[in-house]
Design a protein around this motif. Structure first.
Motif, PDB file in Angstrom:
ATOM      1  N   THR A   1     -11.243  -2.848 -10.285  1.00 46.44           N
ATOM      2  CA  THR A   1     -11.830  -3.756 -11.279  1.00 46.44           C
ATOM      3  C   THR A   1     -10.953  -4.985 -11.538  1.00 46.44           C
ATOM      4  N   ALA A   2      -9.674  -4.756 -11.843  1.00 43.96           N
ATOM      5  CA  ALA A   2      -8.787  -5.885 -12.149  1.00 43.96           C
ATOM      6  C   ALA A   2      -7.390  -5.582 -11.631  1.00 43.96           C
ATOM      7  N   PRO A   3      -7.160  -5.706 -10.319  1.00 43.17           N
ATOM      8  CA  PRO A   3      -5.842  -5.386  -9.760  1.00 43.17           C
ATOM      9  C   PRO A   3      -4.770  -6.335 -10.277  1.00 43.17           C
ATOM     10  N   PRO A   4      -3.586  -5.830 -10.623  1.00 43.91           N
ATOM     11  CA  PRO A   4      -2.502  -6.690 -11.116  1.00 43.91           C
ATOM     12  C   PRO A   4      -2.021  -7.651 -10.038  1.00 43.91           C
ATOM     13  N   THR A   5      -1.945  -8.905 -10.372  1.00 40.47           N
ATOM     14  CA  THR A   5      -1.600  -9.935  -9.383  1.00 40.47           C
ATOM     15  C   THR A   5      -0.168  -9.809  -8.895  1.00 40.47           C
ATOM     16  N   ASP A   6       0.757  -9.361  -9.763  1.00 43.38           N
ATOM     17  CA  ASP A   6       2.144  -9.251  -9.331  1.00 43.38           C
ATOM     18  C   ASP A   6       2.313  -8.161  -8.280  1.00 43.38           C
ATOM     19  N   GLU A   7       1.540  -7.090  -8.413  1.00 44.98           N
ATOM     20  CA  GLU A   7       1.597  -6.035  -7.413  1.00 44.98           C
ATOM     21  C   GLU A   7       1.039  -6.521  -6.071  1.00 44.98           C
ATOM     22  N   LEU A   8      -0.028  -7.306  -6.129  1.00 48.95           N
ATOM     23  CA  LEU A   8      -0.601  -7.848  -4.901  1.00 48.95           C
ATOM     24  C   LEU A   8       0.384  -8.777  -4.203  1.00 48.95           C
ATOM     25  N   THR A   9       1.086  -9.590  -4.981  1.00 48.15           N
ATOM     26  CA  THR A   9       2.070 -10.504  -4.402  1.00 48.15           C
ATOM     27  C   THR A   9       3.212  -9.730  -3.762  1.00 48.15           C
ATOM     28  N   ARG A  10       3.686  -8.710  -4.456  1.00 48.98           N
ATOM     29  CA  ARG A  10       4.761  -7.886  -3.918  1.00 48.98           C
ATOM     30  C   ARG A  10       4.325  -7.194  -2.622  1.00 48.98           C
ATOM     31  N   ALA A  11       3.094  -6.696  -2.604  1.00 49.42           N
ATOM     32  CA  ALA A  11       2.591  -6.020  -1.405  1.00 49.42           C
ATOM     33  C   ALA A  11       2.488  -6.978  -0.236  1.00 49.42           C
ATOM     34  N   GLN A  12       2.049  -8.208  -0.500  1.00 45.61           N
ATOM     35  CA  GLN A  12       1.935  -9.192   0.572  1.00 45.61           C
ATOM     36  C   GLN A  12       3.306  -9.529   1.142  1.00 45.61           C
ATOM     37  N   THR A  13       4.308  -9.623   0.268  1.00 42.72           N
ATOM     38  CA  THR A  13       5.670  -9.897   0.734  1.00 42.72           C
ATOM     39  C   THR A  13       6.173  -8.777   1.628  1.00 42.72           C
ATOM     40  N   GLU A  14       5.921  -7.518   1.219  1.00 47.30           N
ATOM     41  CA  GLU A  14       6.364  -6.386   2.022  1.00 47.30           C
ATOM     42  C   GLU A  14       5.639  -6.338   3.363  1.00 47.30           C
ATOM     43  N   LEU A  15       4.346  -6.655   3.348  1.00 48.07           N
ATOM     44  CA  LEU A  15       3.592  -6.668   4.600  1.00 48.07           C
ATOM     45  C   LEU A  15       4.101  -7.750   5.544  1.00 48.07           C
ATOM     46  N   ASN A  16       4.492  -8.889   4.991  1.00 42.30           N
ATOM     47  CA  ASN A  16       5.021  -9.966   5.826  1.00 42.30           C
ATOM     48  C   ASN A  16       6.379  -9.588   6.422  1.00 42.30           C
ATOM     49  N   GLN A  17       7.173  -8.823   5.658  1.00 36.39           N
ATOM     50  CA  GLN A  17       8.497  -8.440   6.125  1.00 36.39           C
ATOM     51  C   GLN A  17       8.431  -7.291   7.135  1.00 36.39           C
ATOM     52  N   VAL A  18       7.498  -6.378   6.918  1.00 37.03           N
ATOM     53  CA  VAL A  18       7.402  -5.208   7.787  1.00 37.03           C
ATOM     54  C   VAL A  18       6.277  -5.441   8.781  1.00 37.03           C
ATOM     55  N   LYS A  19       6.624  -5.793   9.974  1.00 30.34           N
ATOM     56  CA  LYS A  19       5.627  -6.119  10.990  1.00 30.34           C
ATOM     57  C   LYS A  19       5.203  -4.899  11.806  1.00 30.34           C
ATOM     58  N   ASP A  20       5.860  -3.752  11.577  1.00 30.97           N
ATOM     59  CA  ASP A  20       5.573  -2.592  12.422  1.00 30.97           C
ATOM     60  C   ASP A  20       4.572  -1.637  11.784  1.00 30.97           C
ATOM     61  N   ILE A  21       3.848  -2.080  10.755  1.00 28.31           N
ATOM     62  CA  ILE A  21       2.784  -1.250  10.192  1.00 28.31           C
ATOM     63  C   ILE A  21       1.600  -1.339  11.145  1.00 28.31           C
ATOM     64  N   MET A  22       1.392  -0.273  11.875  1.00 20.68           N
ATOM     65  CA  MET A  22       0.399  -0.290  12.932  1.00 20.68           C
ATOM     66  C   MET A  22      -0.989   0.045  12.402  1.00 20.68           C
ATOM     67  N   VAL A  23      -1.969  -0.317  13.190  1.00 21.65           N
ATOM     68  CA  VAL A  23      -3.355   0.046  12.922  1.00 21.65           C
ATOM     69  C   VAL A  23      -3.855   0.837  14.124  1.00 21.65           C
ATOM     70  N   GLN A  24      -4.275   2.060  13.879  1.00 20.40           N
ATOM     71  CA  GLN A  24      -4.775   2.900  14.957  1.00 20.40           C
ATOM     72  C   GLN A  24      -6.182   3.367  14.633  1.00 20.40           C
ATOM     73  N   ASN A  25      -6.920   3.635  15.684  1.00 21.81           N
ATOM     74  CA  ASN A  25      -8.237   4.224  15.517  1.00 21.81           C
ATOM     75  C   ASN A  25      -8.088   5.732  15.439  1.00 21.81           C
ATOM     76  N   VAL A  26      -8.793   6.342  14.491  1.00 22.37           N
ATOM     77  CA  VAL A  26      -8.701   7.783  14.320  1.00 22.37           C
ATOM     78  C   VAL A  26      -9.062   8.512  15.604  1.00 22.37           C
ATOM     79  N   GLU A  27      -9.991   7.959  16.367  1.00 23.54           N
ATOM     80  CA  GLU A  27     -10.422   8.610  17.601  1.00 23.54           C
ATOM     81  C   GLU A  27      -9.255   8.822  18.568  1.00 23.54           C
ATOM     82  N   GLN A  28      -8.239   7.972  18.492  1.00 23.41           N
ATOM     83  CA  GLN A  28      -7.129   8.057  19.427  1.00 23.41           C
ATOM     84  C   GLN A  28      -6.207   9.237  19.149  1.00 23.41           C
ATOM     85  N   ILE A  29      -6.251   9.802  17.939  1.00 22.94           N
ATOM     86  CA  ILE A  29      -5.324  10.873  17.589  1.00 22.94           C
ATOM     87  C   ILE A  29      -6.009  12.225  17.496  1.00 22.94           C
ATOM     88  N   LEU A  30      -7.298  12.274  17.751  1.00 20.86           N
ATOM     89  CA  LEU A  30      -8.035  13.510  17.567  1.00 20.86           C
ATOM     90  C   LEU A  30      -8.259  14.238  18.884  1.00 20.86           C
TER      91      LEU A  30
END
Length: 222
Positions: free
Chosen positions: A120-149
């Motif tokens: 409903t109303a996500p806190p903006t400071d948390e969103l900013t912090r999350a974006q900073t962490e995502l920019n710093q950590v480039k190894d957060i991968m995206v996988q398809n569930v089908e590949q691990i099953l």
């Protein structure tokens, strides 16, 4: 609704969770939890139009399922907030002895309230912090569930989807039968009308030579 299902787990054991949607994703979440490595990690799994984001740290896994429109910043901000609230809770220190859903009563409402806040109303400071962490950590991968099953797990995850499709197919068949029935009655009425019109035209032609009551033709034969 952006965030649909959130939980805190230790290994593959769910300690507390909250499901905002009506569809049951317990089989999918349980399968993903069983595939998460024991080391600290962040990852996003893709299944159908949903994304399963998780943070695994200190032996605990914080997982949230969201629709693809939510992106990644909002879910990971939620997970960071969820992790802080869980580690600050007194019950988290004794989580080793807590069985499955042992924290549902004490921490489940916290997860529900947090899901509602971020939907409903996500806190903006948390969103900013999350974006900073995502920019710093480039190894957060995206996988398809089908590949691990494995094959069996794919079949299990498809059960819910198959049930939905079966319901849609049943409704389609009912609609098709109704349409066929209506078309049959319509064709029958048209055929009956054509026969009636043909008989009427035949009577008109014969009546021109034999009279309306066909008396003249009968008299000629006599």
């Amino acid at each position: 609704m952006s965030l649909i299902h959130a939980l805190v787990a230790q290994g593959s054991t769910i300690l507390a969770e909250h499901q905002a949607g009506k569809r049951d994703f317990s089989q999918a979440t349980q399968t993903i939890l069983s595939k998460i490595p024991p080391n600290n990690s962040k990852l996003t799994y893709v299944w159908e139009q949903y994304l399963f984001h998780y943070v695994s740290e200190g032996g605990f896994t914080y997982l949230v399922m969201a629709d693809d429109a939510a992106g990644r910043r909002l879910p990971f901000a939620f997970l960071a907030d969820l992790q802080r609230k869980f580690t600050a809770a007194p019950s988290s220190s004794s989580a080793e002895e807590i069985p499955a859903y042992g924290l549902q009563g004490s921490f489940g409402p916290t997860i529900a309230a947090l899901v509602h806040t971020y939907n409903t109303a996500p806190p903006t400071d948390e969103l900013t912090r999350a974006q900073t962490e995502l920019n710093q950590v480039k190894d957060i991968m995206v996988q398809n569930v089908e590949q691990i099953l494995s094959r069996g797990e794919r079949i299990e995850l498809l059960v819910d989807k198959t049930d939905v499709m079966a319901g849609q197919a049943t409704a389609f068949r009912r609609g098709a039968r109704s349409v066929r029935r209506e078309m049959w009655w319509k064709n029958t009425k048209v055929l009956a009308l054509c026969v009636l019109v043909a008989l009427l035209f035949l009577w008109i032609i014969v009546a021109q030579f034999c009279g309306a009551g066909l008396n003249h033709c009968s008299a000629s034969k006599s």
